[in-house]
Design a protein around this motif. Structure first.
Motif, PDB file in Angstrom:
ATOM      1  N   SER A  85       0.869  -1.179   0.000  1.00  0.00           N
ATOM      2  CA  SER A  85       0.000   0.000   0.000  1.00  0.00           C
ATOM      3  C   SER A  85       0.906   1.229   0.000  1.00  0.00           C
ATOM      4  CB  SER A  85      -0.897   0.027   1.235  1.00  0.00           C
ATOM      5  OG  SER A  85      -1.727  -1.114   1.285  1.00  0.00           O
ATOM      6  N   THR A  86       0.638   2.191  -0.878  1.00  0.00           N
ATOM      7  CA  THR A  86       1.552   3.314  -1.070  1.00  0.00           C
ATOM      8  C   THR A  86       0.800   4.627  -1.203  1.00  0.00           C
ATOM      9  OG1 THR A  86       3.179   1.907  -2.179  1.00  0.00           O
ATOM     10  CG2 THR A  86       3.356   4.268  -2.573  1.00  0.00           C
ATOM     11  N   LEU A  87       1.356   5.660  -0.588  1.00  0.00           N
ATOM     12  CA  LEU A  87       0.948   7.049  -0.798  1.00  0.00           C
ATOM     13  C   LEU A  87       2.142   7.791  -1.380  1.00  0.00           C
ATOM     14  CD1 LEU A  87      -0.883   7.775   2.582  1.00  0.00           C
ATOM     15  CD2 LEU A  87      -1.953   7.359   0.361  1.00  0.00           C
ATOM     16  N   THR A  88       1.873   8.717  -2.289  1.00  0.00           N
ATOM     17  CA  THR A  88       2.963   9.469  -2.918  1.00  0.00           C
ATOM     18  C   THR A  88       2.797  10.959  -2.647  1.00  0.00           C
ATOM     19  OG1 THR A  88       1.748   9.597  -5.006  1.00  0.00           O
ATOM     20  CG2 THR A  88       3.325   7.787  -4.756  1.00  0.00           C
ATOM     21  N   GLU A 138       0.738   1.374  -8.696  1.00  0.00           N
ATOM     22  CA  GLU A 138      -0.674   1.040  -8.883  1.00  0.00           C
ATOM     23  C   GLU A 138      -1.481   1.349  -7.622  1.00  0.00           C
ATOM     24  OE1 GLU A 138      -4.148  -0.342 -10.782  1.00  0.00           O
ATOM     25  OE2 GLU A 138      -2.193   0.290 -11.548  1.00  0.00           O
ATOM     26  N   SER A 139      -0.922   1.029  -6.464  1.00  0.00           N
ATOM     27  CA  SER A 139      -1.604   1.307  -5.203  1.00  0.00           C
ATOM     28  C   SER A 139      -1.809   2.807  -5.013  1.00  0.00           C
ATOM     29  CB  SER A 139      -0.790   0.734  -4.033  1.00  0.00           C
ATOM     30  OG  SER A 139      -1.333   1.147  -2.802  1.00  0.00           O
ATOM     31  N   ALA A 140      -0.756   3.585  -5.321  1.00  0.00           N
ATOM     32  CA  ALA A 140      -0.871   5.039  -5.178  1.00  0.00           C
ATOM     33  C   ALA A 140      -1.936   5.604  -6.110  1.00  0.00           C
ATOM     34  CB  ALA A 140       0.481   5.684  -5.455  1.00  0.00           C
ATOM     35  N   LYS A 141      -2.064   5.013  -7.288  1.00  0.00           N
ATOM     36  CA  LYS A 141      -3.037   5.478  -8.265  1.00  0.00           C
ATOM     37  C   LYS A 141      -4.463   5.132  -7.866  1.00  0.00           C
ATOM     38  CE  LYS A 141      -4.229   4.874 -13.167  1.00  0.00           C
ATOM     39  NZ  LYS A 141      -3.828   4.190 -14.447  1.00  0.00           N
ATOM     40  N   THR A 142      -4.654   3.933  -7.346  1.00  0.00           N
ATOM     41  CA  THR A 142      -6.013   3.443  -7.068  1.00  0.00           C
ATOM     42  C   THR A 142      -6.471   3.703  -5.645  1.00  0.00           C
ATOM     43  OG1 THR A 142      -5.231   1.247  -6.394  1.00  0.00           O
ATOM     44  CG2 THR A 142      -5.691   1.596  -8.746  1.00  0.00           C
ATOM     45  N   GLY A 143      -5.512   3.929  -4.737  1.00  0.00           N
ATOM     46  CA  GLY A 143      -5.866   4.050  -3.329  1.00  0.00           C
ATOM     47  C   GLY A 143      -6.154   2.723  -2.664  1.00  0.00           C
ATOM     48  N   GLN A 144      -5.804   1.623  -3.333  1.00  0.00           N
ATOM     49  CA  GLN A 144      -6.047   0.287  -2.813  1.00  0.00           C
ATOM     50  C   GLN A 144      -4.727  -0.455  -2.600  1.00  0.00           C
ATOM     51  OE1 GLN A 144      -9.273  -0.750  -2.199  1.00  0.00           O
ATOM     52  NE2 GLN A 144      -9.844   1.340  -2.803  1.00  0.00           N
ATOM     53  N   THR A 145      -4.765  -1.484  -1.768  1.00  0.00           N
ATOM     54  CA  THR A 145      -3.610  -2.364  -1.610  1.00  0.00           C
ATOM     55  C   THR A 145      -3.438  -3.185  -2.892  1.00  0.00           C
ATOM     56  OG1 THR A 145      -3.882  -2.505   0.782  1.00  0.00           O
ATOM     57  CG2 THR A 145      -2.649  -4.291  -0.289  1.00  0.00           C
ATOM     58  N   SER A 146      -2.188  -3.296  -3.345  1.00  0.00           N
ATOM     59  CA  SER A 146      -1.908  -4.042  -4.576  1.00  0.00           C
ATOM     60  C   SER A 146      -1.163  -5.338  -4.273  1.00  0.00           C
ATOM     61  CB  SER A 146      -1.045  -3.185  -5.523  1.00  0.00           C
ATOM     62  OG  SER A 146      -1.757  -2.068  -5.973  1.00  0.00           O
ATOM     63  N   ALA A 147      -1.558  -6.386  -4.975  1.00  0.00           N
ATOM     64  CA  ALA A 147      -0.820  -7.654  -4.897  1.00  0.00           C
ATOM     65  C   ALA A 147       0.460  -7.543  -5.715  1.00  0.00           C
ATOM     66  CB  ALA A 147      -1.673  -8.796  -5.406  1.00  0.00           C
ATOM     67  N   ILE A 148       1.490  -8.265  -5.268  1.00  0.00           N
ATOM     68  CA  ILE A 148       2.788  -8.258  -5.929  1.00  0.00           C
ATOM     69  C   ILE A 148       2.994  -9.592  -6.645  1.00  0.00           C
ATOM     70  CG2 ILE A 148       5.291  -8.134  -5.580  1.00  0.00           C
ATOM     71  CD1 ILE A 148       4.580  -6.463  -3.003  1.00  0.00           C
ATOM     72  N   SER A 149       3.183  -9.533  -7.946  1.00  0.00           N
ATOM     73  CA  SER A 149       3.401 -10.758  -8.722  1.00  0.00           C
ATOM     74  C   SER A 149       4.251 -10.430  -9.926  1.00  0.00           C
ATOM     75  CB  SER A 149       2.074 -11.363  -9.160  1.00  0.00           C
ATOM     76  OG  SER A 149       2.284 -12.463 -10.025  1.00  0.00           O
ATOM     77  N   THR A 150       5.194 -11.324 -10.255  1.00  0.00           N
ATOM     78  CA  THR A 150       6.040 -11.131 -11.434  1.00  0.00           C
ATOM     79  C   THR A 150       5.433 -11.745 -12.690  1.00  0.00           C
ATOM     80  OG1 THR A 150       7.290 -13.175 -11.116  1.00  0.00           O
ATOM     81  CG2 THR A 150       8.098 -11.187  -9.981  1.00  0.00           C
ATOM     82  N   GLY A 151       4.530 -12.705 -12.507  1.00  0.00           N
ATOM     83  CA  GLY A 151       3.985 -13.416 -13.660  1.00  0.00           C
ATOM     84  C   GLY A 151       4.967 -14.362 -14.319  1.00  0.00           C
ATOM     85  N   LEU A 152       6.052 -14.672 -13.604  1.00  0.00           N
ATOM     86  CA  LEU A 152       7.089 -15.554 -14.149  1.00  0.00           C
ATOM     87  C   LEU A 152       7.275 -16.728 -13.210  1.00  0.00           C
ATOM     88  CD1 LEU A 152       9.339 -15.825 -16.381  1.00  0.00           C
ATOM     89  CD2 LEU A 152      10.877 -14.779 -14.708  1.00  0.00           C
ATOM     90  N   ASP A 153       7.254 -17.936 -13.762  1.00  0.00           N
ATOM     91  CA  ASP A 153       7.512 -19.129 -12.947  1.00  0.00           C
ATOM     92  C   ASP A 153       8.976 -19.169 -12.571  1.00  0.00           C
ATOM     93  OD1 ASP A 153       4.889 -19.958 -13.179  1.00  0.00           O
ATOM     94  OD2 ASP A 153       5.298 -21.101 -15.020  1.00  0.00           O
ATOM     95  N   SER A 154       9.284 -19.824 -11.455  1.00  0.00           N
ATOM     96  CA  SER A 154      10.659 -19.936 -11.004  1.00  0.00           C
ATOM     97  C   SER A 154      11.472 -20.757 -11.993  1.00  0.00           C
ATOM     98  CB  SER A 154      10.717 -20.593  -9.628  1.00  0.00           C
ATOM     99  OG  SER A 154       9.981 -19.805  -8.701  1.00  0.00           O
TER     100      SER A 154
END
Length: 335
Positions: free
Chosen positions: A197-200, A319-335
């Motif tokens: 979650s981020t504020l800018t 994304e969190s700063a833009k939406t005001g919501q908590t964002s999930a973190i994912s790379t979309g890449l398998d190990s």
């Protein structure tokens, strides 16, 4: 025989840190690429680099074993993929790219080509942070519960260019600083970030719509909460990293600059213990480890996959700063 390096970008960070680091680590810089013929020639002459070129093909043809990529962030994908396809090892500046898809392409291209890819997250090479990781790993603070990072200062005037003005190049404090915090906490804690979650803030240093400071809260897989403050605008801030556990706390101070520095205090029921640190140049240590990885001995301190994760954290913060919501973190890449 020394590792032969090419520089992709006649840049400030190469000038201030990486040229000396490569040479001190036993490497040889044989060529530099700049899109400006005049700038490239002047840069090569200043640093005693034999060849200045204006395109990747000529750089690769100069007999390089590895390249150091320090151009602006939107250029990284094309440069790294081209190097991988040429069979050349890659050390790339952070953030790896300005999108996850570009960064994934870079990592996959290096995997496919079988070349070493490193991300230049220099703070992993700090004696302060290595000692913090080792103390946490040893169990001396018990189970880590929370962390705090202050990575704020005043952006030097000679760097007040695209970082404050050009969103296509990855401007802003998050892509410049929060990526470092994310990578450093993963290294110290040996834990993975899951949400942010981020504020800018824009205090007037950066162009409208670009943050020059940010405050974030990350939840890690273990449940640990980490608080991050990153900024370009605070001349007198003291950087630091704290980790608080069930049986003790670590306090690192003045530990986030590029130069080797920092103090570390361990506080437990027995009182405060000042940890003895053996400070060494972060970049030299990183290049030496990269050379070892090229020789099949271990991995770079921060891999391409590590750089992908730190970018995922930063983009989720934006994304969190833009939406005001908590964002999930994912790379979309398998190990």
């Amino acid at each position: 025989m020394p590792v032969r390096w090419g520089l992709i970008g006649a840049t400030v960070i190469a000038r201030e840190w990486m040229i000396d680091a490569i040479r001190e680590a036993g490497g040889e810089i044989v060529s530099v690429m700049s899109t400006s013929t005049e700038r490239g020639k002047a840069y090569a002459e200043e640093f005693g680099i034999p060849l200045a070129v204006t395109n990747l093909s000529n750089l690769f043809a100069s007999g390089v074993d590895a390249v150091y990529v320090s151009t602006t962030n939107e250029r990284h994908r094309a440069e790294v993929v081209a190097a991988a396809e040429a069979g050349i090892h890659v050390l790339c500046e952070k953030p790896l790219a300005t999108s996850l898809s570009d960064a994934r392409d870079m990592v996959l291209a290096c995997r496919k080509a079988g070349v070493v890819m490193g991300t230049n997250h220099h703070l992993r090479n700090s004696a302060t942070h290595i000692a913090s990781r080792d103390i946490i790993r040893s169990g001396r603070i018990g189970r880590p519960l929370s962390a705090r990072v202050t990575h704020a200062g005043y952006l030097p005037e000679h760097l007040q260019t695209w970082r404050l003005k050009d969103p296509t190049a990855g401007a802003g404090a998050i892509l410049d600083l929060t990526v470092h915090d994310a990578d450093l906490l993963r290294f110290i804690l040996e834990d993975e970030p899951e949400t942010i979650s981020t504020l800018t803030q824009n205090s007037g240093m950066a162009a409208e719509g670009i943050e020059d400071a940010a405050l974030s809260l990350i939840r890690f897989r273990s449940g640990l909460l980490a608080h991050l403050f990153d900024g370009f605008t605070t001349r007198y801030a003291r950087t630091g990293v704290e980790v608080h556990g069930t049986d003790g706390s670590l306090f690192a101070s003045d530990c986030m600059p590029q130069r080797p520095s920092g103090t570390l205090t361990l506080r437990t029921a027995d009182g405060d213990e000042e940890i003895v640190l053996d400070h060494k140049n972060y970049y030299v240590r990183g290049v030496r480890a990269f050379h070892d990885a090229m020789a099949g001995k271990g991995a770079p301190p921060s891999t391409g996959e590590d750089g992908l994760i730190s970018l995922a954290v930063a983009l989720a913060a934006l994304e969190s700063a833009k939406t005001g919501q908590t964002s999930a973190i994912s790379t979309g890449l398998d190990s």
